[in-house]
Write a protein that holds these residues in place. Structure first.
Motif: not given
Length: 220
Positions: A30, A33-34, A36, A99-100, A102, A124
């Motif tokens: 998580e 994935a988040s 930023d 971002a996201l 990546s 990623s």
């Protein structure tokens, strides 16, 4: 922060960079994935392993050889067989965007004698997979410039796997060599036509002189 890149086959030099990022979550996946953020990186004395293109002059000399045809297969073989060195740059500067989950690096630009580099990469944090792409644009001499045609060669590197770049395609270079060969053939045919016209002109002049001299011989 100072980042040592000695373990990477892509560049074996030192990099400095700035990175600010934030993330939220209750697990590593998580958080990744988040993620930023943004930043920048500078790589000094960069050597891109696998991004090895021979000088354009050597390519053109080989392309002018008998039996060469500007096809994708022959151009790829040509690039692999001609002597070349990995692309080197005193310094590579690139922005970093997260971002996201990546990471995006680039665009990267650098110049070398007779060529310029453009590249970018993504990674990623979730899948831990990445890809980097680099394109070498040749800078032809003035007499070799073909309008609206930029000869270039593309390379790609993927992770996991070998970090070194490998040839991805050379279609723009193939098109350039094909157009150049067509123009050379047209110039050769035009030269033959010019020679034929000159031969016919000289023959007509010779016949005219013969016709003029015949009455003179007849009355001599």
């Amino acid at each position: 922060h100072c980042i040592s890149s000695a373990a990477s086959d892509v560049y074996k030099r030192q990099a400095t960079g700035r990175l600010a990022a934030e993330a939220a979550g209750q697990s590593w996946s998580e958080l990744f994935a988040s993620a930023d953020g943004d930043g920048s990186v500078s790589i000094m004395d960069a050597v891109l392993a696998g991004v090895s293109v021979p000088p354009l002059g050597a390519v053109l000399d080989a392309a002018d050889g008998q039996g060469f045809e500007a096809t994708s297969e022959q151009v790829s073989l040509l690039l692999g067989n001609l002597p070349s060195q990995p692309f080197q740059a005193d310094r590579l500067d690139a922005s970093v965007d997260i971002a996201l989950g990546s990471i995006r690096l680039g665009p990267v630009a650098a110049e070398a004698p007779g060529a310029r580099l453009s590249g970018e990469g993504t990674f990623s944090l979730v899948s831990r997979r990445g890809v980097a792409r680099a394109t070498i644009f040749y800078v032809p001499a003035d007499e070799e410039v073909i309008e609206d045609t930029a000869p270039s060669v593309s390379y790609v590197a993927g992770w996991p796997g070998s970090a070194a770049f490998s040839l991805a395609g050379a279609d723009p270079l193939t098109s350039y060599l094909s157009i150049r060969a067509y123009r050379a053939e047209q110039a050769r045919l035009q030269a033959l036509r010019d020679d034929l016209q000159e031969t016919l002109r000289l023959r007509r002049e010779a016949l005219s002189l013969i016709h003029i001299s015949e009455p003179t011989r007849r009355y001599a």
